[in-house]
Design an enzyme around this catalytic site. Sequence first.
Site, PDB file in Angstrom:
ATOM      1  N   GLU A 169      23.689  44.968  40.753  1.00 32.65           N
ATOM      2  CA  GLU A 169      23.796  43.974  39.680  1.00 32.65           C
ATOM      3  C   GLU A 169      23.303  42.605  40.134  1.00 32.65           C
ATOM      4  OE1 GLU A 169      27.913  45.802  37.803  1.00 32.65           O
ATOM      5  OE2 GLU A 169      27.988  44.536  39.575  1.00 32.65           O
TER       6      GLU A 169
ATOM      7  N   ASP B  70      35.360  48.205  36.775  1.00 31.57           N
ATOM      8  CA  ASP B  70      34.422  47.090  36.609  1.00 31.57           C
ATOM      9  C   ASP B  70      33.014  47.572  36.290  1.00 31.57           C
ATOM     10  OD1 ASP B  70      33.844  48.202  39.047  1.00 31.57           O
ATOM     11  OD2 ASP B  70      33.877  46.348  40.199  1.00 31.57           O
TER      12      ASP B  70
HETATM   13  P1  NAD Z   1      37.009  50.411  48.918  1.00 32.28           P
HETATM   14  O1  NAD Z   1      36.173  51.621  48.701  1.00 32.28           O
HETATM   15  O2  NAD Z   1      36.950  49.700  50.231  1.00 32.28           O
HETATM   16  O3  NAD Z   1      38.551  50.769  48.636  1.00 32.28           O
HETATM   17  C1  NAD Z   1      38.971  51.528  47.543  1.00 32.28           C
HETATM   18  C2  NAD Z   1      40.224  52.291  47.932  1.00 32.28           C
HETATM   19  O4  NAD Z   1      40.721  52.956  46.772  1.00 32.28           O
HETATM   20  C3  NAD Z   1      39.996  53.364  49.015  1.00 32.28           C
HETATM   21  O5  NAD Z   1      40.833  53.130  50.112  1.00 32.28           O
HETATM   22  C4  NAD Z   1      40.333  54.676  48.279  1.00 32.28           C
HETATM   23  O6  NAD Z   1      40.938  55.632  49.125  1.00 32.28           O
HETATM   24  C5  NAD Z   1      41.307  54.169  47.218  1.00 32.28           C
HETATM   25  N1  NAD Z   1      41.484  55.058  46.068  1.00 32.28           N
HETATM   26  C6  NAD Z   1      40.534  55.760  45.390  1.00 32.28           C
HETATM   27  N2  NAD Z   1      41.126  56.449  44.384  1.00 32.28           N
HETATM   28  C7  NAD Z   1      42.453  56.162  44.431  1.00 32.28           C
HETATM   29  C8  NAD Z   1      43.574  56.546  43.639  1.00 32.28           C
HETATM   30  N3  NAD Z   1      43.444  57.389  42.611  1.00 32.28           N
HETATM   31  N4  NAD Z   1      44.796  56.038  43.944  1.00 32.28           N
HETATM   32  C9  NAD Z   1      44.933  55.177  44.996  1.00 32.28           C
HETATM   33  N5  NAD Z   1      43.908  54.788  45.786  1.00 32.28           N
HETATM   34  C10 NAD Z   1      42.674  55.264  45.496  1.00 32.28           C
HETATM   35  O7  NAD Z   1      36.614  49.403  47.732  1.00 32.28           O
HETATM   36  P2  NAD Z   1      36.934  47.843  47.606  1.00 32.28           P
HETATM   37  O8  NAD Z   1      35.802  47.038  48.151  1.00 32.28           O
HETATM   38  O9  NAD Z   1      38.324  47.560  48.060  1.00 32.28           O
HETATM   39  O10 NAD Z   1      36.847  47.684  46.022  1.00 32.28           O
HETATM   40  C11 NAD Z   1      37.840  48.300  45.191  1.00 32.28           C
HETATM   41  C12 NAD Z   1      37.370  48.260  43.761  1.00 32.28           C
HETATM   42  O11 NAD Z   1      37.331  46.924  43.298  1.00 32.28           O
HETATM   43  C13 NAD Z   1      35.961  48.820  43.548  1.00 32.28           C
HETATM   44  O12 NAD Z   1      35.991  49.654  42.420  1.00 32.28           O
HETATM   45  C14 NAD Z   1      35.109  47.605  43.319  1.00 32.28           C
HETATM   46  O13 NAD Z   1      33.995  47.890  42.506  1.00 32.28           O
HETATM   47  C15 NAD Z   1      36.092  46.697  42.639  1.00 32.28           C
HETATM   48  N6  NAD Z   1      35.804  45.263  42.757  1.00 32.28           N
HETATM   49  C16 NAD Z   1      36.025  44.493  41.667  1.00 32.28           C
HETATM   50  C17 NAD Z   1      35.805  43.130  41.740  1.00 32.28           C
HETATM   51  C18 NAD Z   1      36.110  42.273  40.551  1.00 32.28           C
HETATM   52  O14 NAD Z   1      35.732  41.115  40.525  1.00 32.28           O
HETATM   53  N7  NAD Z   1      36.822  42.784  39.566  1.00 32.28           N
HETATM   54  C19 NAD Z   1      35.321  42.545  42.921  1.00 32.28           C
HETATM   55  C20 NAD Z   1      35.140  43.357  44.037  1.00 32.28           C
HETATM   56  C21 NAD Z   1      35.397  44.732  43.951  1.00 32.28           C
END
Ligand code: NAD
Length: 348
Positions: free
Chosen positions: A64, A235
């Site tokens: 993006e 997101d």
């Molecule tokens: P990451 O991959 O480092 O961590 C995600 C975690 O979620 C992993 O540890 C995984 O095991 C866990 N997980 C997956 N399915 C699960 C479930 N059903 N129950 C519990 N845990 C589960 O990712 P990250 O960098 O921490 O990002 C997390 C999310 O936040 C991503 O989807 C990312 O796109 C989103 N994000 C959003 C914003 C925003 O501004 N809203 C900003 C950054 C990241």
Amino acid sequence: MTQPSDKALVPFVSVDHMMQLIHRIGMDDMLRGLADYIEADFRRWELFDKTPRVASHSDVGVIELMPTSDGEAYGFKYVNGHPKNTAEGLQTVTAFGLLADVASGYPVLLTEMTILTAMRTAATSAMVARHLAPKGADTMAMIGNGAQSEFQTLAMKAICGLKSVRLYDTDPAATAKCAANLAGHGLTVVPCATPEEAIEGAQILTTCTADKQYATILTDNMVGAGVHINAIGGDCPGKTELAPAILHRSDIFVEFPPQTRIEGEIQQLAPDHPVTELWQVISGTAPGRTSDRQITLFDSVGFAIEDFSALRYVRDALKTHPLYHPLDLLADPDDPRDLFGMVQRAAP
Ligand code: NAD
């Protein structure tokens, strides 16, 4: 002859410099500073150029571009979201960003934004929780213990006075990592075996998981009256975390509706389902939390203005902490029409 002139050099903040900047300023102070910059930009929301981010989707992720401008500065972030990356030893989210001078169009800052995104997302969550979470909220369930999770937790501590965090992840190794990283930060950290255990006694429920599907991280019966939900992980089109019934019981607060309708939890609702824009709550023109029993939901997707605020923050912080490499990014011949001549003069 081939040395670039000083005025053409653009400060570049590397990953290493960003980490040093956080340590120089202090994690808590930087999160608070970022939240203040973000809140200040939400207060002047109307003067920004706004567009939903430009997304390029593939089966496994999204890339993006997130541009905006306040008329004086222009900023954009490049960011990806690839939930399958962690299994391959890669980050789910990586980013870099640029700030430019609107008057000349010249870049004034280029920076890593993988770490800065985690900081700004956490600062935004806590800034929003400061407005919407129930009074005296001091316990948070942190569901999804990946890259964002410690930042989310520490921002809630620095900005909202969080005292206790209850961790849950489908991967116990992620919970163990998060608990170890949060040790010594003045919080009670409780690793939990189920999401139901994690939400016990929590007034703030943060979901921050990564899975490219309509997931159900919180079911309807898990969400009691009066809580604040900080939904971070949904997101992207086809990527959500909350059971639709929760959305129908909640007052929903969003960053920029045209983007959130496509990417947020509310993609599961009718396109005219009422939502409140956060900038209006922050500038006092719309109500935030109005009762103890109300469920408030921040349907976070991450908006360009938050990155712009973070870029402004870093640009200003470099004045006190000059942690950057001067980068020869911009071709800027002394005679602006003699670009070709400059290339010729550089012949070996
Ligand atoms: P990451 O991959 O480092 O961590 C995600 C975690 O979620 C992993 O540890 C995984 O095991 C866990 N997980 C997956 N399915 C699960 C479930 N059903 N129950 C519990 N845990 C589960 O990712 P990250 O960098 O921490 O990002 C997390 C999310 O936040 C991503 O989807 C990312 O796109 C989103 N994000 C959003 C914003 C925003 O501004 N809203 C900003 C950054 C990241």
